[in-house]
Design an enzyme around this catalytic site. Structure first.
Site, PDB file in Angstrom:
ATOM      1  N   GLU A  11       0.837  -1.212   0.000  1.00 10.93           N
ATOM      2  CA  GLU A  11       0.000   0.000   0.000  1.00 10.93           C
ATOM      3  C   GLU A  11       0.869   1.258   0.000  1.00 10.93           C
ATOM      4  OE1 GLU A  11      -2.382  -1.227   3.320  1.00 10.93           O
ATOM      5  OE2 GLU A  11      -3.278  -2.775   2.055  1.00 10.93           O
TER       6      GLU A  11
ATOM      7  N   GLY B 202      -6.776  -8.074   1.294  1.00  8.79           N
ATOM      8  CA  GLY B 202      -8.100  -7.511   1.523  1.00  8.79           C
ATOM      9  C   GLY B 202      -9.149  -7.979   0.526  1.00  8.79           C
TER      10      GLY B 202
HETATM   11  P1  13P Z   1      -5.495  -8.574   4.722  1.00  7.64           P
HETATM   12  O1  13P Z   1      -5.177  -9.616   5.751  1.00  7.64           O
HETATM   13  O2  13P Z   1      -6.603  -7.656   5.122  1.00  7.64           O
HETATM   14  O3  13P Z   1      -5.671  -9.173   3.358  1.00  7.64           O
HETATM   15  O4  13P Z   1      -4.193  -7.623   4.628  1.00  7.64           O
HETATM   16  C1  13P Z   1      -2.957  -8.199   4.449  1.00  7.64           C
HETATM   17  C2  13P Z   1      -1.914  -7.158   4.632  1.00  7.64           C
HETATM   18  O5  13P Z   1      -1.748  -6.280   3.811  1.00  7.64           O
HETATM   19  C3  13P Z   1      -1.106  -7.209   5.867  1.00  7.64           C
HETATM   20  O6  13P Z   1      -0.029  -6.341   5.803  1.00  7.64           O
END
Ligand code: 13P
Length: 252
Positions: A97, A173
């Site tokens: 991200e 996500g």
């Molecule tokens: P999720 O578990 O919500 O898919 O996110 C993973 C993540 O980016 C952890 O750093």
């Protein structure tokens, strides 16, 4: 034998009081866990309060990012000294991200890792490919470049401090996880790449977490793979009971 490490990355969630509530619940739920490193990564604003709350417990603190300078005119940034000051042991660096929305590059990741080492922090370095790269069979090429550019030039002692997190961007996500076999294949590849840039013994000791829609249903199968040494959990780390079930996967 690598000690498992399960970390909750809260991303941009929780006020200070919500964070403190969570930690009080989690402490009680995981008090008997001894065989796993448990880490939580709150937002910067909640670090200090969480740090106080976990003192003397088996939970450790991580930040979600860091800047590479020690201090100075860098509006909005947080230095490794400040993270150490509030009690962080770990710092997540290069999350997808940050790469996607905030211009993080392999070069800036390298600088942040280097700065973290000077203060004795343990970086958790994220790598992973985008959906299109996965679909067109470019996963290994992308990961190889990320590993080399983020990690080249570090000493043996420095390499002993790192944890890697393989997070396929298409699994974050989305509810889609790589199958344990798919993840294992990439983890084994990552370890092979590490062997190319450091001593074999060091590469065998580096812990590699999987991240991307990890939950209490899929954690055991993932952890059963020989090169999966932990998880970096997003959504399912936001509730103390679901995160504790992941941490206690081997007892379920
Ligand atoms: P999720 O578990 O919500 O898919 O996110 C993973 C993540 O980016 C952890 O750093």
């Amino acid at each position: 034998m690598r000690r498992p490490i399960i970390a909750g990355n809260w991303k941009m969630n929780k006020t200070v009081s919500e964070a403190v509530d969570f930690v009080r619940q989690l402490k009680a739920l995981v008090a008997n866990v001894r065989e796993i490193d448990i880490v939580i990564a709150p937002t910067f604003t909640a670090l200090q309060a969480v740090s106080r709350e976990i003192e003397g417990s088996n939970i450790e603190l991580a930040a979600q990012d860091v800047f590479w300078e020690a201090s100075g005119a860098f509006t909005g940034e947080i230095s490794p000294i400040m993270l150490k000051d509030v009690g962080c042991r770990y710092v997540i660096i290069g999350h997808s991200e940050r790469r996607q929305y905030f211009g993080e590059t392999n070069e800036s990741v390298h600088k942040k890792i280097k700065a973290s080492f000077t203060l004795g922090l343990h970086p958790i370095i994220c790598v992973g490919e985008a959906l299109e790269e996965w679909e067109t069979g470019k996963t290994f090429d992308v990961i190889k470049i990320q590993i080399i550019q983020c990690l080249e030039g570090f000493s043996r002692e420095e390499m002993e401090r790192i944890t890697l997190a393989y997070e396929p961007i298409w699994a974050i996500g989305t509810g889609k996880t790589a199958t344990p076999q798919q993840a294992e294949e990439v983890h084994a590849f990552i370890r092979e790449q590490l062997e190319g840039i450091t001593h074999r013994q060091v590469s065998q000791g580096v812990r590699i977490q999987y991240g991307g829609s990890v939950n209490s249903d899929n954690i055991s199968d993932l952890m059963a793979q020989p090169n999966i040494d932990g998880a970096l959990v997003g959504g399912a780390s936001l509730k103390a009971d679901s995160f504790s079930r992941i941490v206690k996967y081997s007892k379920m």
